[in-house]
Design an enzyme around this catalytic site. Structure first.
Site, PDB file in Angstrom:
ATOM      1  N   ASP A   1       4.096   1.914  -1.809  1.00  0.00           N
ATOM      2  CA  ASP A   1       3.604   0.847  -2.682  1.00  0.00           C
ATOM      3  C   ASP A   1       2.732   1.393  -3.808  1.00  0.00           C
ATOM      4  O   ASP A   1       2.737   0.866  -4.920  1.00  0.00           O
ATOM      5  CB  ASP A   1       2.819  -0.183  -1.875  1.00  0.00           C
ATOM      6  CG  ASP A   1       3.741  -1.171  -1.183  1.00  0.00           C
ATOM      7  OD1 ASP A   1       4.909  -0.813  -0.941  1.00  0.00           O
ATOM      8  OD2 ASP A   1       3.307  -2.291  -0.883  1.00  0.00           O
TER       9      ASP A   1
ATOM     10  N   CYS B   1       3.695   3.163   6.463  1.00  0.00           N
ATOM     11  CA  CYS B   1       3.205   2.494   5.263  1.00  0.00           C
ATOM     12  C   CYS B   1       3.721   1.069   5.140  1.00  0.00           C
ATOM     13  O   CYS B   1       4.632   0.647   5.831  1.00  0.00           O
ATOM     14  CB  CYS B   1       3.518   3.334   4.029  1.00  0.00           C
ATOM     15  SG  CYS B   1       2.529   4.852   3.995  1.00  0.00           S
ATOM     16  N   ASP B   2       3.131   0.395   4.195  1.00  0.00           N
ATOM     17  CA  ASP B   2       3.146  -1.042   3.967  1.00  0.00           C
ATOM     18  C   ASP B   2       4.275  -1.856   4.602  1.00  0.00           C
ATOM     19  O   ASP B   2       4.076  -2.504   5.603  1.00  0.00           O
ATOM     20  CB  ASP B   2       3.094  -1.285   2.462  1.00  0.00           C
ATOM     21  CG  ASP B   2       1.751  -0.872   1.895  1.00  0.00           C
ATOM     22  OD1 ASP B   2       1.414   0.324   1.998  1.00  0.00           O
ATOM     23  OD2 ASP B   2       1.027  -1.707   1.359  1.00  0.00           O
ATOM     24  N   LYS B   3       5.474  -1.862   4.031  1.00  0.00           N
ATOM     25  CA  LYS B   3       6.512  -2.774   4.509  1.00  0.00           C
ATOM     26  C   LYS B   3       7.303  -2.187   5.664  1.00  0.00           C
ATOM     27  O   LYS B   3       8.050  -2.900   6.331  1.00  0.00           O
ATOM     28  CB  LYS B   3       7.466  -3.157   3.372  1.00  0.00           C
ATOM     29  CG  LYS B   3       6.766  -3.688   2.139  1.00  0.00           C
ATOM     30  CD  LYS B   3       5.729  -4.738   2.480  1.00  0.00           C
ATOM     31  CE  LYS B   3       4.767  -4.993   1.343  1.00  0.00           C
ATOM     32  NZ  LYS B   3       3.904  -3.865   0.978  1.00  0.00           N
TER      33      LYS B   3
ATOM     34  N   CYS C   1      -2.908   5.416   3.046  1.00  0.00           N
ATOM     35  CA  CYS C   1      -4.147   5.455   2.261  1.00  0.00           C
ATOM     36  C   CYS C   1      -5.339   4.950   3.068  1.00  0.00           C
ATOM     37  O   CYS C   1      -5.254   3.968   3.794  1.00  0.00           O
ATOM     38  CB  CYS C   1      -3.976   4.677   0.970  1.00  0.00           C
ATOM     39  SG  CYS C   1      -2.697   5.388  -0.095  1.00  0.00           S
TER      40      CYS C   1
ATOM     41  N   GLU D   1       2.860  -6.706  -5.888  1.00  0.00           N
ATOM     42  CA  GLU D   1       1.414  -6.600  -5.694  1.00  0.00           C
ATOM     43  C   GLU D   1       0.741  -6.404  -7.046  1.00  0.00           C
ATOM     44  O   GLU D   1       1.275  -5.735  -7.934  1.00  0.00           O
ATOM     45  CB  GLU D   1       1.078  -5.412  -4.793  1.00  0.00           C
ATOM     46  CG  GLU D   1       1.445  -5.650  -3.347  1.00  0.00           C
ATOM     47  CD  GLU D   1       1.009  -4.508  -2.443  1.00  0.00           C
ATOM     48  OE1 GLU D   1       1.034  -4.710  -1.218  1.00  0.00           O
ATOM     49  OE2 GLU D   1       0.656  -3.432  -2.948  1.00  0.00           O
TER      50      GLU D   1
ATOM     51  N   SER E   1      -2.419  -5.958  -3.314  1.00  0.00           N
ATOM     52  CA  SER E   1      -2.558  -4.791  -2.447  1.00  0.00           C
ATOM     53  C   SER E   1      -3.721  -5.017  -1.492  1.00  0.00           C
ATOM     54  O   SER E   1      -4.677  -5.732  -1.806  1.00  0.00           O
ATOM     55  CB  SER E   1      -2.820  -3.552  -3.306  1.00  0.00           C
ATOM     56  OG  SER E   1      -3.371  -2.514  -2.538  1.00  0.00           O
TER      57      SER E   1
END
Length: 553
Positions: free
Chosen positions: A78, A119-121, A191, A442, A468
């Site tokens: 992202d 990570c994110d998704k 992150c 985002e 985000s």
């Protein structure tokens, strides 16, 4: 064993021949087969090291007497996709990840699964696949990145995003920015703040679908490798005991996750992902449920972007189990919920304590008496809008100001960087929802530009897109219905007065009903921004952000 249908009996001789072509022995094929969904790639810092994590998981599976078989899935960063057309594809990738795992694990009937995201998704996508397939499985993440250090400060990716605004406003020069970018992200992992990836990895523990410290043990630690071996061993135990995701992903498990989310001050994206995962588990989680928990669960952690601490600090202080133990003392955790340990949460939390009360506060001495997230309702968002109140300055908890209207993220960012936004303004970014974006981008670039320009205590930002986990400020997203569906956001005009009252859970457009009706009659749906490919199909199938942006059946 479930895998017998592809490997046992006279009729499966050709199948065994194909397995033997890959080097598998008769002994290996006679054991339980554990699929490993590995999202390793060379594009995402959170995934660059996952091959090592997967090798450790394989070792654990073999130690427990089963045979691992690895396959791959996609993953998008992202941060790298942020601020340009690439971000349109991020949320949409969640569905592809879930679908691809379903396809592989159905075509090759594994006895169990280890799902390795970071990570994110990728994390919610794998959780969705787990719930949908309902075979013994657990989540094994790659772990968080360590925080960076620069100019006697602890820094992270969001520090870099916000520094762009500082350069634009003359508070920092480009050489300093280059020094910062070299230090902010020091190595592998997702992150380092309580951003979306770390929020979802943390909630995997609260949901009961991951082992202890899955969400917090640093990516570069030996503990992460040991955890991977333990996960490999444990998934075989789940197969032997017949414990499936449907035994774990109960309504109580989701309520535990929402409670922990509120206590952590997690990412607003959880309000998309938890309902989507629950949907796959046959459970309905509506937005009002988040407000119910926000009212009764105190925020007891304050991690970046809303506070000074990072994931390594949370881990050192006791991790997610320590947060849960503190909440359990207030009756806010369902202790009878089952987990992949094969035990109830009450047993999991027995030997847990907090090691640093600066990082994890006592529940009776919280950072905030209410949870970190809240859902707003009103004539501008009849189906709801989401804000991370943990990251909102006190003076912006209630705000009234004129609308500055933009039909894309790029238009808004350009205006902010040209310093055309003034104190008191309410920046409106529309046609960025699941359908209108498409893909619900985002908005870290505009929120970081506002924060970097020193306006985060004076300017609000509203969007039918999302934010985000690194966003801070009065940033209200997920406004539903979205503008592309003719929602009220599409009817806002430059200079309209908008009121935001976070404590009262309200968001209002101060325009009379007759005028809004006239505007609605004149409104015309804009042409699609993407006219071919996956995103075009996605835009035609995706549902409202208010229900998790899941695809319509």
């Amino acid at each position: 064993m479930r895998s017998d249908i592809m490997k046992r009996g006279l009729e499966r001789s050709p199948h065994r021949s194909l397995f033997k072509a890959m080097g598998y022995t008769e002994d290996e094929l006679g054991r339980p087969i554990i699929g490993i969904a590995n999202s390793a790639n060379e594009l995402v810092p959170g995934h660059i090291h996952l091959d090592r994590v997967v090798e450790a998981a394989k070792a654990g599976i073999r130690l427990a007497g089963a045979t691992p078989m690895e396959f791959s899935t996609i993953g998008i960063c992202d941060g790298i996709a942020m601020g340009h057309e690439g971000m349109k594809f991020s949320l949409a990738s969640r569905e592809l990840i879930a679908d691809s795992i379903e396809l592989v694990a159905s075509a090759h009937p594994f006895d169990g699964l280890v799902l390795v995201p970071n990570c994110d998704k990728v994390v919610p996508g794998m959780m969705m696949a787990m719930a949908r397939l309902d075979i013994p499985a657990l989540i094994l993440s790659g772990g968080p990145m360590l925080a960076g250090h620069w100019d006697n400060s602890v820094v992270d990716l969001v520090t870099v995003f916000e520094a762009i605004g500082k350069v634009a406003s003359g508070q920092m020069d480009e050489d300093e920015l280059r020094e910062l970018e070299n230090q902010a992200c020091p190595g592998p992992g997702c992150c380092s703040g309580m951003f979306t990836a770390n929020t979802m990895n943390s909630l995997s523990e609260a949901l009961g679908i991951a082992l202890r410290n899955n969400g917090t043990a640093p990516a570069v630690s030996a503990e992460r490798i040991r955890l991977a071996k333990e996960a490999g061993i444990q998934v075989v135990a789940l197969v032997e005991k017949g414990i499936r995701p449907s035994d774990i992903l109960s309504e109580k498990a989701f309520e535990n996750a929402i409670a922990v989310d509120m206590a952590l001050g997690g990412s607003t994206n959880t309000v998309l992902h938890l309902p989507a995962i629950a949907h796959e588990a046959g459970i309905k989680i509506d937005l009002e449920r988040f407000n119910e928990f926000s009212e009764k669960v105190p925020q007891i952690c304050s991690l970046s972007p809303s506070g000074p601490f990072h994931m390594e600090d949370l881990h050192r202080a006791g991790g997610i189990y320590a947060v849960m133990k503190e909440l359990a003392g207030r009756g806010l955790i369902h202790l009878d919920a089952l987990s992949v340990t094969g035990k109830r949460m009450e047993q999991n939390l027995e030997d847990t304590r907090i090691f640093d009360h600066d990082v994890i506060h006592y529940a009776n001495y919280p950072y905030r008496s209410r949870g970190g997230l809240v859902v707003l309702f009103g004539n501008l968002a009849p189906e709801g809008a989401v804000v991370k109140q943990a990251a909102v300055a006190t003076e912006m908890m209630s705000h009234r100001g004129p609308a500055r209207v933009f039909d894309s993220e790029e238009e808004a960012v350009e205006s902010i960087r040209k310093q055309a936004i003034r104190k008191g303004d309410v920046v409106v970014i529309r046609y960025e929802g699941p359908k209108g974006g498409p893909g619900m981008r985002e908005m870290l670039a505009p929120t970081s530009a506002i924060a970097g320009s020193g306006l985060d205590k004076d300017v609000a930002l509203l969007t039918d897109g999302r934010f985000s986990g690194g966003t801070r400020g009065a940033a209200v997203g997920h406004i539903s219905p979205e503008a592309a569906e003719g929602g009220p956001l599409a009817l806002v005009q430059e200079g309209d007065i908008i009121e935001i009252d976070i404590p009262a859970r309200k968001i209002s457009l101060n325009v009379d009903e007759k005028t809004l009706e006239q505007r609605a009659n004149q409104w015309r749906k804009p042409p699609p921004k993407i006219k071919k490919g996956y995103l075009r199909r996605y835009s035609q199938l995706v549902g409202s952000a208010a229900t998790g942006a899941v695809l319509r059946e």
